[in-house]
Scaffold this motif. Structure first.
Motif, PDB file in Angstrom:
ATOM      1  N   GLN A  52       0.662  -1.303  -0.260  1.00 51.60           N
ATOM      2  CA  GLN A  52       0.012   0.349  -0.536  1.00 51.60           C
ATOM      3  C   GLN A  52       0.948   1.405   0.195  1.00 51.60           C
ATOM      4  O   GLN A  52       0.834   2.274  -0.664  1.00 51.60           O
ATOM      5  CB  GLN A  52      -0.403  -0.064   1.187  1.00 51.60           C
ATOM      6  CG  GLN A  52      -2.309   0.965   1.172  1.00 51.60           C
ATOM      7  CD  GLN A  52      -2.630   1.741  -0.303  1.00 51.60           C
ATOM      8  OE1 GLN A  52      -3.426   0.170  -0.441  1.00 51.60           O
ATOM      9  NE2 GLN A  52      -3.579   2.648  -0.229  1.00 51.60           N
ATOM     10  N   LYS A  53       1.810   1.119   0.885  1.00 53.04           N
ATOM     11  CA  LYS A  53       2.785   2.411   0.944  1.00 53.04           C
ATOM     12  C   LYS A  53       3.552   2.921  -0.246  1.00 53.04           C
ATOM     13  O   LYS A  53       3.781   3.903  -1.348  1.00 53.04           O
ATOM     14  CB  LYS A  53       4.029   2.135   1.351  1.00 53.04           C
ATOM     15  CG  LYS A  53       3.391   2.628   3.286  1.00 53.04           C
ATOM     16  CD  LYS A  53       5.005   2.086   4.202  1.00 53.04           C
ATOM     17  CE  LYS A  53       4.569   1.724   5.818  1.00 53.04           C
ATOM     18  NZ  LYS A  53       4.460   3.900   5.924  1.00 53.04           N
ATOM     19  N   VAL A  90       4.738   9.803   3.293  1.00 55.92           N
ATOM     20  CA  VAL A  90       4.222   8.448   3.099  1.00 55.92           C
ATOM     21  C   VAL A  90       5.104   7.220   3.577  1.00 55.92           C
ATOM     22  O   VAL A  90       4.204   6.140   3.630  1.00 55.92           O
ATOM     23  CB  VAL A  90       4.267   8.304   1.579  1.00 55.92           C
ATOM     24  CG1 VAL A  90       3.715   6.705   0.578  1.00 55.92           C
ATOM     25  CG2 VAL A  90       2.872   9.839   0.180  1.00 55.92           C
ATOM     26  N   GLN A 138       0.863   4.049  -2.962  1.00 58.33           N
ATOM     27  CA  GLN A 138       0.637   5.224  -2.677  1.00 58.33           C
ATOM     28  C   GLN A 138       1.913   6.387  -2.945  1.00 58.33           C
ATOM     29  O   GLN A 138       1.198   7.035  -3.951  1.00 58.33           O
ATOM     30  CB  GLN A 138       0.603   5.934  -1.207  1.00 58.33           C
ATOM     31  CG  GLN A 138      -0.579   4.968   0.072  1.00 58.33           C
ATOM     32  CD  GLN A 138      -1.041   4.976   1.329  1.00 58.33           C
ATOM     33  OE1 GLN A 138       0.320   5.262   2.113  1.00 58.33           O
ATOM     34  NE2 GLN A 138      -2.252   4.799   1.609  1.00 58.33           N
ATOM     35  N   LEU A 139       2.872   6.117  -3.017  1.00 60.22           N
ATOM     36  CA  LEU A 139       3.928   7.022  -3.943  1.00 60.22           C
ATOM     37  C   LEU A 139       4.482   7.154  -5.008  1.00 60.22           C
ATOM     38  O   LEU A 139       4.240   8.015  -5.173  1.00 60.22           O
ATOM     39  CB  LEU A 139       5.412   6.081  -2.968  1.00 60.22           C
ATOM     40  CG  LEU A 139       6.839   7.255  -3.394  1.00 60.22           C
ATOM     41  CD1 LEU A 139       6.773   8.570  -2.447  1.00 60.22           C
ATOM     42  CD2 LEU A 139       7.619   6.284  -2.533  1.00 60.22           C
ATOM     43  N   SER A 166       1.510   6.884  -6.858  1.00 59.25           N
ATOM     44  CA  SER A 166       0.526   7.003  -7.585  1.00 59.25           C
ATOM     45  C   SER A 166       0.903   8.514  -7.211  1.00 59.25           C
ATOM     46  O   SER A 166       0.323   9.389  -7.929  1.00 59.25           O
ATOM     47  CB  SER A 166      -0.754   6.724  -6.485  1.00 59.25           C
ATOM     48  OG  SER A 166      -0.786   5.344  -6.594  1.00 59.25           O
ATOM     49  N   ALA A 167       1.661   9.091  -6.269  1.00 60.49           N
ATOM     50  CA  ALA A 167       1.220  10.703  -6.271  1.00 60.49           C
ATOM     51  C   ALA A 167       2.589  11.066  -6.692  1.00 60.49           C
ATOM     52  O   ALA A 167       2.305  11.959  -7.178  1.00 60.49           O
ATOM     53  CB  ALA A 167       1.609  10.399  -4.097  1.00 60.49           C
TER      54      ALA A 167
END
Length: 189
Positions: A151-152, A184, A155-156, A158-159
């Motif tokens: 998930q990390k 993140v 998220q990273l 994606s950002a």
């Protein structure tokens, strides 16, 4: 120009076009102007646009794999590895260019199947590598395990990809900074 030099020049020029205009928006006519060779010569090296696209993405993936290996050799801690990844990702977006596979993902439905597969593979490669380095960070006590490392990684990535698209659209030079990556990752204290 030698045959290999011509092929490399075509791949380089086409990559820049894909990252600035998109796969669907560039043509071999653009390459004729950019590289300065006849369209028949381009077809000699790459019979189809898909062949050219595949060559570009495969070369890009190879460069990224080498970068990942280099990052792991040069940096033993999670923060160093993430910082190197962040800097490499940021550099890939300089000069008004989108990250290659982000640009391709934006056109996923219009891409030939071979390029769709390679685009998927490239994102998977990045997520697996980020997850792996986060896993090592958890094992070494550098970051907490919650949320999960996959998930990390998601998220990273994606950002970073999202920020590159916003920056590209606005052309104002604003980007995510290192403090966001630390947040993140769970490195911010």
């Amino acid at each position: 120009m030698t045959a290999m030099g011509t092929r490399e020049a075509l791949v380089c020029a086409a990559e820049n076009l894909m990252r600035s205009k998109g796969y669907a928006a560039f043509s071999y006519a653009d390459l004729v102007d950019t590289v300065g060779i006849k369209k028949a010569s381009i077809h000699h090296h790459f019979p189809t646009k898909e062949d050219l696209g595949v060559a570009i993405v495969e070369a890009y993936i190879d460069r990224v794999r080498i970068d990942f290996e280099r990052i792991e050799q040069l940096h033993q801690d999670l923060e160093g590895r993430l910082k190197a990844f962040f800097l490499a990702f940021s550099a890939s977006s300089e000069g008004g260019l989108l990250p290659l596979c982000g640009a391709l993902a934006a056109e996923m439905a219009a891409l030939p199947v071979g390029l769709q597969r390679l685009t998927h593979h490239f994102f998977d490669l990045q997520l697996k590598w980020l997850t792996k380095i986060f896993d090592v960070g958890v094992v070494n006590g550098e970051i907490p395990a919650v949320p999960g490392t996959r998930q990390k990684a998601f998220q990273l990535l994606s950002a970073l990809e999202g920020a590159s698209f916003i920056n590209w659209a606005l052309k104002d030079g604003e980007t995510l900074d290192w403090s966001f990556v630390r947040l993140v990752a769970g490195l911010a204290k």
